[in-house]
Scaffold this motif. Structure first.
Motif, PDB file in Angstrom:
ATOM      1  N   ASN A  92      10.992  -3.557   8.542  1.00  0.00           N
ATOM      2  CA  ASN A  92      11.789  -3.368   9.760  1.00  0.00           C
ATOM      3  C   ASN A  92      11.113  -2.386  10.716  1.00  0.00           C
ATOM      4  OD1 ASN A  92      13.704  -5.149   8.872  1.00  0.00           O
ATOM      5  ND2 ASN A  92      15.100  -3.579   8.095  1.00  0.00           N
ATOM      6  N   ASP A  93      10.464  -1.361  10.146  1.00  0.00           N
ATOM      7  CA  ASP A  93       9.806  -0.344  10.983  1.00  0.00           C
ATOM      8  C   ASP A  93       8.463  -0.822  11.541  1.00  0.00           C
ATOM      9  OD1 ASP A  93      11.896   1.300  10.435  1.00  0.00           O
ATOM     10  OD2 ASP A  93      10.844   2.528   8.948  1.00  0.00           O
ATOM     11  N   PHE A  94       7.954  -1.894  10.992  1.00  0.00           N
ATOM     12  CA  PHE A  94       6.628  -2.390  11.391  1.00  0.00           C
ATOM     13  C   PHE A  94       6.752  -3.223  12.663  1.00  0.00           C
ATOM     14  CE2 PHE A  94       3.753  -6.214  10.671  1.00  0.00           C
ATOM     15  CZ  PHE A  94       2.642  -5.637  11.231  1.00  0.00           C
ATOM     16  N   GLU A  95       5.973  -2.851  13.682  1.00  0.00           N
ATOM     17  CA  GLU A  95       5.980  -3.595  14.933  1.00  0.00           C
ATOM     18  C   GLU A  95       4.632  -4.275  15.136  1.00  0.00           C
ATOM     19  OE1 GLU A  95       8.152  -4.530  16.964  1.00  0.00           O
ATOM     20  OE2 GLU A  95       9.811  -3.399  16.076  1.00  0.00           O
ATOM     21  N   PRO A  96       4.525  -5.541  14.821  1.00  0.00           N
ATOM     22  CA  PRO A  96       3.210  -6.187  14.956  1.00  0.00           C
ATOM     23  C   PRO A  96       2.745  -6.240  16.412  1.00  0.00           C
ATOM     24  CG  PRO A  96       4.887  -7.787  14.240  1.00  0.00           C
ATOM     25  CD  PRO A  96       5.543  -6.445  14.257  1.00  0.00           C
ATOM     26  N   GLY A  97       3.708  -6.341  17.352  1.00  0.00           N
ATOM     27  CA  GLY A  97       3.385  -6.281  18.777  1.00  0.00           C
ATOM     28  C   GLY A  97       2.256  -7.209  19.168  1.00  0.00           C
ATOM     29  N   TYR A 117      -8.808  -3.976   9.398  1.00  0.00           N
ATOM     30  CA  TYR A 117      -7.393  -3.708   9.093  1.00  0.00           C
ATOM     31  C   TYR A 117      -7.185  -3.660   7.580  1.00  0.00           C
ATOM     32  CZ  TYR A 117      -2.290  -4.052   9.355  1.00  0.00           C
ATOM     33  OH  TYR A 117      -0.953  -3.810   9.230  1.00  0.00           O
ATOM     34  N   PHE A 118      -7.872  -4.568   6.884  1.00  0.00           N
ATOM     35  CA  PHE A 118      -7.771  -4.598   5.422  1.00  0.00           C
ATOM     36  C   PHE A 118      -8.356  -3.323   4.812  1.00  0.00           C
ATOM     37  CE2 PHE A 118      -9.620  -5.559   1.262  1.00  0.00           C
ATOM     38  CZ  PHE A 118      -8.477  -5.963   0.593  1.00  0.00           C
ATOM     39  N   LEU A 119      -9.572  -2.959   5.212  1.00  0.00           N
ATOM     40  CA  LEU A 119     -10.236  -1.789   4.621  1.00  0.00           C
ATOM     41  C   LEU A 119      -9.435  -0.509   4.885  1.00  0.00           C
ATOM     42  CD1 LEU A 119     -13.979  -2.606   5.422  1.00  0.00           C
ATOM     43  CD2 LEU A 119     -12.846  -2.710   3.195  1.00  0.00           C
ATOM     44  N   ALA A 120      -8.855  -0.413   6.068  1.00  0.00           N
ATOM     45  CA  ALA A 120      -8.075   0.785   6.411  1.00  0.00           C
ATOM     46  C   ALA A 120      -6.798   0.876   5.575  1.00  0.00           C
ATOM     47  CB  ALA A 120      -7.726   0.780   7.899  1.00  0.00           C
ATOM     48  N   SER A 121      -6.355  -0.237   5.011  1.00  0.00           N
ATOM     49  CA  SER A 121      -5.107  -0.249   4.233  1.00  0.00           C
ATOM     50  C   SER A 121      -5.239   0.510   2.917  1.00  0.00           C
ATOM     51  CB  SER A 121      -4.657  -1.682   3.952  1.00  0.00           C
ATOM     52  OG  SER A 121      -5.467  -2.276   2.952  1.00  0.00           O
ATOM     53  N   ALA A 122      -6.461   0.871   2.538  1.00  0.00           N
ATOM     54  CA  ALA A 122      -6.661   1.607   1.286  1.00  0.00           C
ATOM     55  C   ALA A 122      -5.839   2.889   1.268  1.00  0.00           C
ATOM     56  CB  ALA A 122      -8.146   1.928   1.100  1.00  0.00           C
ATOM     57  N   ARG A 158      -3.326   3.514   3.652  1.00  0.00           N
ATOM     58  CA  ARG A 158      -2.179   3.366   4.553  1.00  0.00           C
ATOM     59  C   ARG A 158      -1.213   2.310   4.026  1.00  0.00           C
ATOM     60  NH1 ARG A 158      -5.818   3.021   9.729  1.00  0.00           N
ATOM     61  NH2 ARG A 158      -6.784   5.069   9.603  1.00  0.00           N
ATOM     62  N   ILE A 159      -0.171   2.109   4.802  1.00  0.00           N
ATOM     63  CA  ILE A 159       0.772   1.026   4.513  1.00  0.00           C
ATOM     64  C   ILE A 159       0.549  -0.033   5.588  1.00  0.00           C
ATOM     65  CG2 ILE A 159       3.209   0.389   4.382  1.00  0.00           C
ATOM     66  CD1 ILE A 159       3.772   3.230   3.318  1.00  0.00           C
ATOM     67  N   HIS A 160      -0.117  -1.119   5.207  1.00  0.00           N
ATOM     68  CA  HIS A 160      -0.412  -2.191   6.153  1.00  0.00           C
ATOM     69  C   HIS A 160       0.274  -3.480   5.716  1.00  0.00           C
ATOM     70  CE1 HIS A 160      -4.192  -0.489   8.401  1.00  0.00           C
ATOM     71  NE2 HIS A 160      -3.074   0.156   8.672  1.00  0.00           N
ATOM     72  N   PHE A 161       0.387  -4.401   6.664  1.00  0.00           N
ATOM     73  CA  PHE A 161       1.192  -5.606   6.452  1.00  0.00           C
ATOM     74  C   PHE A 161       0.311  -6.846   6.614  1.00  0.00           C
ATOM     75  CE2 PHE A 161       3.680  -2.089   7.793  1.00  0.00           C
ATOM     76  CZ  PHE A 161       4.850  -2.168   7.053  1.00  0.00           C
ATOM     77  N   ILE A 181       2.604  -6.117   1.431  1.00  0.00           N
ATOM     78  CA  ILE A 181       2.359  -4.805   2.010  1.00  0.00           C
ATOM     79  C   ILE A 181       1.350  -4.110   1.097  1.00  0.00           C
ATOM     80  CG2 ILE A 181       3.393  -2.635   2.786  1.00  0.00           C
ATOM     81  CD1 ILE A 181       6.134  -3.918   2.674  1.00  0.00           C
ATOM     82  N   GLY A 182       0.329  -3.469   1.660  1.00  0.00           N
ATOM     83  CA  GLY A 182      -0.640  -2.756   0.825  1.00  0.00           C
ATOM     84  C   GLY A 182      -1.277  -1.626   1.612  1.00  0.00           C
ATOM     85  N   HIS A 183      -1.980  -0.737   0.984  1.00  0.00           N
ATOM     86  CA  HIS A 183      -2.232  -0.610  -0.453  1.00  0.00           C
ATOM     87  C   HIS A 183      -1.947   0.818  -0.926  1.00  0.00           C
ATOM     88  CE1 HIS A 183      -4.546  -4.349   0.275  1.00  0.00           C
ATOM     89  NE2 HIS A 183      -4.227  -4.615  -0.951  1.00  0.00           N
ATOM     90  N   ALA A 184      -1.198   1.601  -0.103  1.00  0.00           N
ATOM     91  CA  ALA A 184      -0.923   2.998  -0.500  1.00  0.00           C
ATOM     92  C   ALA A 184       0.571   3.314  -0.532  1.00  0.00           C
ATOM     93  CB  ALA A 184      -1.665   3.975   0.419  1.00  0.00           C
ATOM     94  N   LEU A 185       1.375   2.291  -0.783  1.00  0.00           N
ATOM     95  CA  LEU A 185       2.829   2.503  -0.904  1.00  0.00           C
ATOM     96  C   LEU A 185       3.141   3.541  -1.971  1.00  0.00           C
ATOM     97  CD1 LEU A 185       4.275  -1.132  -0.908  1.00  0.00           C
ATOM     98  CD2 LEU A 185       5.029   0.692   0.617  1.00  0.00           C
TER      99      LEU A 185
END
Ligand code: FE2
Length: 270
Positions: free
Chosen positions: A39-44, A62-67, A69-72, A96-100
């Motif tokens: 819900n908080d994620f705004e793909p925009g 975007y994938f590599l940065a998800s290490a 972060r919380i990415h969608f 959702i990955g990869h630092a939840l």
């Protein structure tokens, strides 16, 4: 935590099913935490980054940065030919990955569950390190297939020490795309590695291009609250979900910190 029989079972088959590991209340809290994240994620304007037609470099970045972060990440079938979403956002996310496990308090709390440390101690881990987490939605109707793979392809140590904690947050059945595994095949070497390339970006190194055997696959149909331990070299897959029911799961991957962790792994520790 584990009985001798369970430890022997895990070592022989490469997986272990532990029913009723999480209460219904905990499963509901984890599902709510994931829903709140979406819900908080705004793909925009960045929706295009996620469609399959998007630039590979943008997707890689975007994938590599998800290490850390919380990415969608979206379901492939969530987009039309022009890259527009064809279903509402909350039914379009694949994972959702990869630092939840570090950044979201509800998932972090599960990471600190003493039973997880007890399991790793039983299995001989000396310095268990939780490296990545994924919330997998397996959306109704469009939840995509995950082809047969070994998790150590994506997260690699020498010697092999990767293990996945796979929590069923909803019932997983053959109808809604449960896991399937090849028992005992984890005793063979890994077939490929997904790595950061020296010239930038990512790609696969293939050691063995032969197809996975089709015979011997067993469905892991499990109830909500079940924990499945998955050895990093165990081949497993899940088919597309064409049913009207989602199949939420949470996967937490760990390694033994005493093992060598190559710089070529896509996921680098901060
Ligand atoms: Fe996997």
């Amino acid at each position: 935590m584990l009985t001798e029989t369970q430890m022997a079972d895990y070592k022989a088959k490469g997986y272990l099913v532990l029913p009723d590991f999480l209460t219904g209340e905990t499963c509901a809290a984890l599902r709510t935490a994931a829903t709140n994240q979406v819900n908080d994620f705004e793909p925009g304007d960045h929706v295009s980054v996620f469609s399959t037609q998007a630039d590979k470099q943008d997707r890689d970045q975007y994938f590599l940065a998800s290490a850390q972060r919380i990415h969608f990440f979206f379901e492939e079938e969530a987009f039309d030919a022009d890259g527009n979403l064809v279903v509402p956002k909350n039914q379009a996310i694949n994972k959702i990955g990869h630092a939840l496990h570090r950044l979201d308090p509800t998932f972090h709390k599960l990471s600190e569950d003493a039973r997880l440390q007890a399991i790793t101690a039983d299995l001989g881990y000396r310095e268990p390190v939780q490296l990545q987490s994924m919330y997998i939605f397996k959306q109704p109707g469009i939840g995509g297939e995950v082809t047969c793979h070994q998790d150590s392809t994506f997260l690699y140590t020498e010697p092999q020490s990767v293990m996945g904690f796979w929590f069923a947050l909803e019932d997983a059945t053959q109808e809604n795309g449960c896991l399937w595994a090849l028992p005992g095949e984890h005793l063979k070497p890994i077939k490929s590695r997904y790595v950061r390339k020296a010239e930038g970006g990512t790609g696969f190194i293939t050691y063995d291009a032969s197809p996975w055997p089709q015979e011997g696959l067993v469905p892991l149909e499990v109830r909500e609250g079940t924990l499945v331990l998955l050895h990093g070299s165990l081949p497993h897959l899940s088919y597309a979900n064409r049913s009207p029911k989602s199949r939420h799961a949470y996967a937490l991957h760990m390694i033994d910190g005493v093992c060598d962790y190559p710089e070529s792994n896509w996921l680098q520790r901060a």
